[in-house]
Design a protein around this motif. Sequence first.
Motif, short mmCIF file in Angstrom:
data_model
loop_
_atom_site.label_atom_id
_atom_site.label_comp_id
_atom_site.label_asym_id
_atom_site.label_seq_id
_atom_site.Cartn_x
_atom_site.Cartn_y
_atom_site.Cartn_z
N LEU A 221 -15.19 4.96 3.43
CA LEU A 221 -14.58 4.47 2.20
C LEU A 221 -13.07 4.62 2.34
O LEU A 221 -12.55 5.72 2.46
N VAL A 222 -12.37 3.49 2.36
CA VAL A 222 -10.91 3.49 2.43
C VAL A 222 -10.36 3.43 1.02
O VAL A 222 -10.66 2.50 0.26
N GLN A 223 -9.56 4.44 0.66
CA GLN A 223 -8.96 4.50 -0.66
C GLN A 223 -7.51 4.05 -0.55
O GLN A 223 -6.68 4.74 0.04
N LEU A 224 -7.22 2.89 -1.10
CA LEU A 224 -5.88 2.31 -1.05
C LEU A 224 -5.16 2.64 -2.35
O LEU A 224 -5.62 2.27 -3.44
N MET A 225 -4.04 3.37 -2.27
CA MET A 225 -3.26 3.71 -3.45
C MET A 225 -2.17 2.68 -3.66
O MET A 225 -1.34 2.45 -2.77
N VAL A 226 -2.17 2.08 -4.85
CA VAL A 226 -1.20 1.03 -5.16
C VAL A 226 -0.66 1.23 -6.57
O VAL A 226 -1.18 2.02 -7.35
N GLU A 227 0.42 0.51 -6.88
CA GLU A 227 0.94 0.53 -8.25
C GLU A 227 -0.15 0.02 -9.19
O GLU A 227 -0.89 -0.91 -8.85
N ILE B 165 0.86 -1.18 0.00
CA ILE B 165 0.00 0.00 0.00
C ILE B 165 0.90 1.23 0.00
O ILE B 165 1.63 1.48 0.95
N GLU B 166 0.85 2.01 -1.09
CA GLU B 166 1.71 3.19 -1.21
C GLU B 166 1.17 4.38 -0.40
O GLU B 166 1.94 5.17 0.13
N ASP B 167 -0.14 4.50 -0.32
CA ASP B 167 -0.75 5.60 0.43
C ASP B 167 -2.19 5.19 0.73
O ASP B 167 -2.73 4.25 0.13
N VAL B 168 -2.82 5.90 1.66
CA VAL B 168 -4.18 5.57 2.04
C VAL B 168 -4.93 6.82 2.45
O VAL B 168 -4.36 7.75 3.02
#
Length: 361
Positions: free
Chosen positions: A335-341, A320-323
Amino acid sequence: MRTALVIGTGLIGTSAALALSQRGVVVHLADHDPEQARTAAALGAGTDEAPDGPVDLAVVAAPPAHVADVLADAMRRGAARGYADVASVKGGPRRELEARDLDLTSYIGTHPMSGREKSGPLAASGDLFEGRPWVLTPTRETDTEVLNLALELVSHCRAVPVVMDADAHDRAVALVSHMPHLVSSMVAARLEHAEEAAVRLCGQGIRDVTRIAASDPRMWIDILSANPGPVADLLTDVAADLGEAVRALRALQSSDEDKRRAGTTGIEDVLRRGNAGQVRVPGKHGAAPRVYEVVAVLIDDQPGQLARIFADAGQAGVNIEDVRIEHATGQQAGLVQLMVEPKSAPVLSAALRERGWAIRQ
C-alpha cells in the motif's frame, strides 16, 4: 577551499569527502585502517596518498572518544590551516583539547545532523547531508578564517549551517537523537523473544518506531559514552512518564469506576502531550509541519510500479509531498500512501483511478 584532509573514512567522513571531491576540492584520505581509506578512494572520495604539505582544512571523522587524540596529533603535525571535527558530541572533545593546552584558534567543532543505519565507506553518499542541518560550535577565540572554511565545507555538502553553543548542542542531540535511539532499541528488544505469530503482525507503525534500532551498537556505545549525563536525565523523565502510564493502565483494569476514570485521564494526558510534542517536529524543508491528505494506492511488488504512479501524478499536475510504503504480510503487494495538499487529493484520486490504479478509501 582547495585542499582537505579527511581523517576517518567511515560513513560520515567518506560522505563528506565525496561531496568535497565532487565540488573540485582535492581530498586526501586517512584512516587507522588503511584498507578502509583505500575503499573510500576507490569510490571516488579522494586519494589515500598523504598530502605534500598543510591542507586548507582537516576534517576529523573519528568516534567521539578518539576525536581529541586525533585532532591533537594533526594539530601538532601542522597538517592543516584549519581543523574541524564532525563528532556527534561537542562539549567533551573541546574540553579535552583545552586540557592539552593547544592553540584552539584554528579549531571548530561541527556536527552534520544526518546519517544512516549502516556504517562504513560503502554506505557513504555524496548527497547524505543535502538539506540537513549542520551544527557549528565556534567560540570567541575561533579564527574567522577557520569559521569560513567550516562554512565552505557545509556549503560544498549542501547542508544548512546552524550555529550553537557546544553544551547546548549536546543537550539538544540527547533529546532529538540519543535518547530516541535508546527508546527505539528498548521497543525493538521486546520483539527478540516474541512469538512468531505476533511478529508476523508487524505493520508500518512498529517499523517506524524500531527503524533506527538497526544501527551498529559499537558506534552508539561511543556516542552515548560521550554524552551520558543529558541522555540519562531525559530517560529519567521518560521513566517517570512510563510509571504514570503503567499506573493509569492498571487503574483501567479496576472494577472501581472512579479508578477507571482516573486511568482514562492519565492515558489521555500522555497521548495529548505526545500530540503537542509531535506537532513541533519540523516539516518539509524545515518549515512548520503541515497537514496533508493521504491517497492510498494498492500496488503489486513489481519493477516500475512506483515510477508509474509518480509519472501519473505528474501528468495530473499533483506534487507528491511525501510517501510511505506499507508491505502486505505474505503477499507480493503493498500500500503506497501518497501525501498531498488536501485540495489535490480528489484530483489525484480521480486521475489514478482513470489510469487503472486501485485506490484504498
